[in-house]
Write a protein that holds these residues in place. Structure first.
Motif, PDB file in Angstrom:
ATOM      1  N   GLN A  90      -2.081   3.614   8.813  1.00  0.00           N
ATOM      2  CA  GLN A  90      -1.971   4.978   8.303  1.00  0.00           C
ATOM      3  C   GLN A  90      -3.054   5.225   7.257  1.00  0.00           C
ATOM      4  O   GLN A  90      -3.305   4.383   6.385  1.00  0.00           O
ATOM      5  CB  GLN A  90      -0.590   5.210   7.689  1.00  0.00           C
ATOM      6  CG  GLN A  90      -0.319   6.690   7.495  1.00  0.00           C
ATOM      7  CD  GLN A  90       1.015   6.973   6.855  1.00  0.00           C
ATOM      8  OE1 GLN A  90       1.957   6.211   7.016  1.00  0.00           O
ATOM      9  NE2 GLN A  90       1.096   8.066   6.133  1.00  0.00           N
ATOM     10  N   LYS A  91      -3.708   6.378   7.373  1.00  0.00           N
ATOM     11  CA  LYS A  91      -4.732   6.749   6.391  1.00  0.00           C
ATOM     12  C   LYS A  91      -4.051   7.148   5.088  1.00  0.00           C
ATOM     13  O   LYS A  91      -2.963   7.710   5.134  1.00  0.00           O
ATOM     14  CB  LYS A  91      -5.544   7.956   6.888  1.00  0.00           C
ATOM     15  CG  LYS A  91      -6.377   7.736   8.121  1.00  0.00           C
ATOM     16  CD  LYS A  91      -7.051   9.065   8.467  1.00  0.00           C
ATOM     17  CE  LYS A  91      -7.574   9.093   9.865  1.00  0.00           C
ATOM     18  NZ  LYS A  91      -7.971  10.445  10.303  1.00  0.00           N
ATOM     19  N   PRO A  92      -4.671   6.961   3.925  1.00  0.00           N
ATOM     20  CA  PRO A  92      -5.944   6.263   3.771  1.00  0.00           C
ATOM     21  C   PRO A  92      -5.732   4.751   3.821  1.00  0.00           C
ATOM     22  O   PRO A  92      -4.777   4.247   3.269  1.00  0.00           O
ATOM     23  CB  PRO A  92      -6.395   6.703   2.371  1.00  0.00           C
ATOM     24  CG  PRO A  92      -5.138   7.010   1.635  1.00  0.00           C
ATOM     25  CD  PRO A  92      -4.146   7.472   2.653  1.00  0.00           C
ATOM     26  N   GLU A 122      -6.533   0.642   3.233  1.00  0.00           N
ATOM     27  CA  GLU A 122      -7.048  -0.212   2.157  1.00  0.00           C
ATOM     28  C   GLU A 122      -8.077  -1.134   2.780  1.00  0.00           C
ATOM     29  O   GLU A 122      -7.912  -1.568   3.926  1.00  0.00           O
ATOM     30  CB  GLU A 122      -5.912  -1.040   1.561  1.00  0.00           C
ATOM     31  CG  GLU A 122      -5.000  -0.224   0.669  1.00  0.00           C
ATOM     32  CD  GLU A 122      -3.666  -0.915   0.463  1.00  0.00           C
ATOM     33  OE1 GLU A 122      -3.660  -2.139   0.263  1.00  0.00           O
ATOM     34  OE2 GLU A 122      -2.650  -0.228   0.540  1.00  0.00           O
ATOM     35  N   GLU A 147      -1.731  -2.475  -6.024  1.00  0.00           N
ATOM     36  CA  GLU A 147      -1.127  -2.455  -4.679  1.00  0.00           C
ATOM     37  C   GLU A 147      -0.113  -1.311  -4.557  1.00  0.00           C
ATOM     38  O   GLU A 147      -0.105  -0.574  -3.565  1.00  0.00           O
ATOM     39  CB  GLU A 147      -0.437  -3.800  -4.421  1.00  0.00           C
ATOM     40  CG  GLU A 147       0.150  -3.924  -3.028  1.00  0.00           C
ATOM     41  CD  GLU A 147       1.046  -5.144  -2.874  1.00  0.00           C
ATOM     42  OE1 GLU A 147       1.090  -5.993  -3.777  1.00  0.00           O
ATOM     43  OE2 GLU A 147       1.730  -5.216  -1.833  1.00  0.00           O
ATOM     44  N   ASN A 184      -1.849   2.034  -4.340  1.00  0.00           N
ATOM     45  CA  ASN A 184      -2.386   2.260  -2.990  1.00  0.00           C
ATOM     46  C   ASN A 184      -1.273   2.646  -2.017  1.00  0.00           C
ATOM     47  O   ASN A 184      -1.467   3.500  -1.159  1.00  0.00           O
ATOM     48  CB  ASN A 184      -3.120   1.010  -2.487  1.00  0.00           C
ATOM     49  CG  ASN A 184      -4.468   0.862  -3.147  1.00  0.00           C
ATOM     50  OD1 ASN A 184      -5.082   1.850  -3.549  1.00  0.00           O
ATOM     51  ND2 ASN A 184      -4.929  -0.362  -3.303  1.00  0.00           N
ATOM     52  N   MET A 185      -0.123   2.006  -2.159  1.00  0.00           N
ATOM     53  CA  MET A 185       1.002   2.342  -1.275  1.00  0.00           C
ATOM     54  C   MET A 185       1.437   3.787  -1.490  1.00  0.00           C
ATOM     55  O   MET A 185       1.832   4.474  -0.551  1.00  0.00           O
ATOM     56  CB  MET A 185       2.195   1.410  -1.553  1.00  0.00           C
ATOM     57  CG  MET A 185       2.003   0.002  -1.043  1.00  0.00           C
ATOM     58  SD  MET A 185       3.337  -1.086  -1.578  1.00  0.00           S
ATOM     59  CE  MET A 185       4.641  -0.559  -0.477  1.00  0.00           C
ATOM     60  N   LYS A 214      -0.267   6.255  -1.936  1.00  0.00           N
ATOM     61  CA  LYS A 214      -1.133   7.204  -1.238  1.00  0.00           C
ATOM     62  C   LYS A 214      -0.661   7.429   0.192  1.00  0.00           C
ATOM     63  O   LYS A 214      -1.134   8.316   0.880  1.00  0.00           O
ATOM     64  CB  LYS A 214      -2.578   6.702  -1.240  1.00  0.00           C
ATOM     65  CG  LYS A 214      -3.187   6.748  -2.633  1.00  0.00           C
ATOM     66  CD  LYS A 214      -4.589   6.195  -2.637  1.00  0.00           C
ATOM     67  CE  LYS A 214      -5.174   6.265  -4.047  1.00  0.00           C
ATOM     68  NZ  LYS A 214      -6.431   5.543  -4.136  1.00  0.00           N
ATOM     69  N   LYS A 215       0.239   6.589   0.664  1.00  0.00           N
ATOM     70  CA  LYS A 215       0.685   6.700   2.051  1.00  0.00           C
ATOM     71  C   LYS A 215       2.147   7.095   2.178  1.00  0.00           C
ATOM     72  O   LYS A 215       2.531   7.712   3.154  1.00  0.00           O
ATOM     73  CB  LYS A 215       0.494   5.357   2.767  1.00  0.00           C
ATOM     74  CG  LYS A 215      -0.929   4.943   2.824  1.00  0.00           C
ATOM     75  CD  LYS A 215      -1.036   3.602   3.462  1.00  0.00           C
ATOM     76  CE  LYS A 215      -2.409   3.037   3.212  1.00  0.00           C
ATOM     77  NZ  LYS A 215      -2.579   1.752   3.816  1.00  0.00           N
TER      78      LYS A 215
END
Lengths: 122, 291
Positions: free
Chosen positions: A106-108, A110, B52, B55-56, B58-59
Motif C-alpha cells: 500500500q502506498k506510500p 517504505e 516505524e 510510517n505506519m 501514513k497508511k
C-alpha cells in the motif's frame, strides 16, 4: 542480488510515483527500468521487454491493474508482480492475490519494503 | 479536532481572520509535545520504533498509541502515562489565540459560551472537548460533525485534515460551506469515487498554491505547474481517497475510484448538494470540493 542488471517495469499513471520508485530502486541496485503510465501500455512494454519484476498500480487509465496483471500472468506465468496501490481494500487485496500477484504494497511504501522485495527476488 | 472545528466557528462568526487562526494553530503545534518524543524520553520506545509507527500512520488511519500497543512496544498503562504528560504540556487553541494577541480573554470566554450553547453541549461534553481529550473527543465530534455534514462527509473531512497533517506537514484550518454557485478554478485536480456511494472529489486552487502544494507533498524542488506538479497534487488526492476507501471497506462498504485528473480553468456548475472545504495552510488557501 546475483542476477546482472535485471529489468524492472514500473506501471503507474503518476509521474511522481514512477520517479520516487525509480529513485528508490536505484538506491538498491543496478537495474534497467522501464516505465508505463497506462494499463494498456504496461502490457505492450511487458511483451516487449519481458521484465524480471513488475510494480503495478491498480487504478490506471484505460485498463486497471488487476486486468493487466491477469494478462501478464497469461503471457508469462512465473512473472513476479507486486501490486502497488493507495487503496488496499479487502476486495482489491483478494482480487490481486487470486489473480496471482506476488505481493501487495500500500502506498506510500517504505524503502525497507522495496529493499526486502528486491533481496528476495534477485 | 476541536481546534479545527472551534477555529471554523470563530472564522464563520468573523471573530478572527484565517491568518490569525493559522498563526495560533502553528503556535499551538510548536508547543505541543509529540507522543513519540515522550515515549523515547520515558525509555518506552526507541527512535527507530517511533519512526516505524509514524510510517505506519501514513497508511492506516490509527492513532500513534493504538499502533504502538498493537506492535507490543508499549502497554496501555504506559500510553495513559504518556497521554497525561502530553495533556500537561498542551496549549489549548483559545489560549494560543490570546497569547498571540488575536483575541482578548473576554472575547474568548464569550465565544466559547456561545459555541457551547449553539451546539447544545452539556458541560461535561464541553470540558472534554475543550481539553482536546482525543480519546473521548472523536465520538463527541463525530456526532456534531455528522449533524453539520452527514456521516459520510464528516468522516471524509476528518480524514482529510489528518492526511494534510500527515503528508503535507501543516496544520490546516478548515471552513466548511455548502456550494451555492458555480465554481471556477485555475487548477483543478479531481477524482471520482463510485459504487454504493458516488462522489466527485476535487482540489481547486490558483497557480501559486498549486505549485506550493505540489512541492510540499512531493518533497521535490517544484517551481512550475509542470507534469511533476500535476502528478503530485493528483497523487495526494489519490492517496487520501485510497485511505478513505480502505476505511469504508473496513466498515463493509466496498468502493472503487477512477484515475485522478488535472485540468486548468475548469468551471464546475453548481450540482445542488455539494460542499466546499476551504483549507487555510501556512502557505496559501485551496478548496476541496465534495459533490
Amino acid at each position: 542480488m546475483s542476477k546482472s542488471r535485471p529489468t524492472i517495469l514500473i506501471c503507474d499513471d503518476s509521474l511522481l510515483v514512477r520517479k520516487k520508485m525509480k529513485d528508490c530502486l536505484n538506491e538498491f541496485g543496478d537495474f534497467t527500468i522501464i516505465e508505463a503510465s497506462t494499463g494498456q501500455s504496461s502490457i505492450e512494454l511487458f511483451r516487449q521487454y519481458e521484465p524480471d519484476l513488475v510494480f503495478l498500480d491498480i487504478v490506471m487509465p484505460d485498463k486497471n491493474g488487476i486486468d493487466a496483471l491477469k494478462e501478464m500472468m497469461e503471457i508469462k506465468k512465473d512473472v513476479k508482480v507486486i501490486m502497488l496501490s493507495s487503496s488496499g481494500t479487502k476486495s482489491h487485496l483478494k482480487a490481486a492475490m487470486e489473480a496471482g500477484a506476488h505481493d501487495f504494497i500500500q502506498k506510500p511504501w517504505e524503502k525497507s519494503q522495496i529493499e526486502h522485495i528486491l533481496r528476495n527476488i534477485f | 479536532m476541536f481546534s479545527q472545528y472551534f477555529g471554523n466557528y470563530l472564522l464563520n462568526r468573523g471573530l478572527i481572520r484565517p491568518d490569525q487562526l493559522t498563526d495560533a494553530l502553528e503556535y499551538q503545534r510548536s508547543m505541543r509535545l509529540k507522543l513519540g518524543v515522550i515515549a523515547v524520553n520515558a525509555g518506552y520506545m526507541t527512535p527507530a520504533q517511533v519512526e516505524e509507527i509514524h510510517n505506519m500512520q501514513k497508511k492506516v488511519d490509527k492513532r500513534f498509541g493504538e499502533l504502538a500497543i498493537e506492535k507490543g512496544y508499549i502497554t496501555e498503562q504506559q500510553l495513559e502515562e504518556m497521554l497525561a504528560t502530553q495533556r500537561q504540556g498542551h496549549l489549548m487553541l483559545g489560549q494560543a489565540l490570546v497569547d498571540r494577541g488575536h483575541l482578548t480573554i473576554e472575547q474568548l470566554q464569550e465565544a466559547l459560551d456561545n459555541y457551547r450553547k449553539e451546539y447544545g453541549m452539556s458541560s461535561r461534553e464541553f470540558n472534554v472537548v475543550r481539553k482536546d481529550d482525543s480519546l473521548e473527543i472523536e465520538q463527541i465530534f463525530r456526532d456534531y460533525g455528522e449533524a453539520l455534514l452527514g456521516k459520510l462527509y464528516s468522516d471524509y473531512v476528518t480524514l482529510l485534515i489528518k492526511n494534510l497533517i500527515r503528508f503535507v506537514d501543516d496544520n490546516p484550518t478548515v471552513e466548511i460551506n455548502q456550494l451555492k454557485s458555480d465554481i471556477t478554478a485555475q487548477w483543478f485536480a479531481s477524482q471520482e469515487i463510485y459504487g454504493k456511494i458516488n462522489m466527485l472529489t476535487a482540489i481547486a486552487c490558483d497557480r501559486d498554491v498549486f505549485v506550493k502544494f505540489a512541492a510540499k507533498f512531493a518533497q521535490e524542488d517544484i517551481t512550475e505547474p509542470d507534469e511533476l506538479a500535476q502528478a503530485s497534487v493528483g497523487e495526494f488526492l489519490n492517496l487520501h481517497n485510497g485511505i478513505f476507501l480502505v476505511n469504508m471497506s473496513n466498515n463493509g462498504v466496498e468502493l472503487e475510484m477512477n484515475p485522478q485528473q488535472v485540468e486548468t480553468n475548469r468551471t464546475l456548475a453548481n450540482p445542488g448538494k455539494a460542499y466546499v472545504i476551504t483549507c487555510h495552510m501556512t502557505w496559501g488557501r485551496f478548496d476541496v470540493i465534495l459533490v
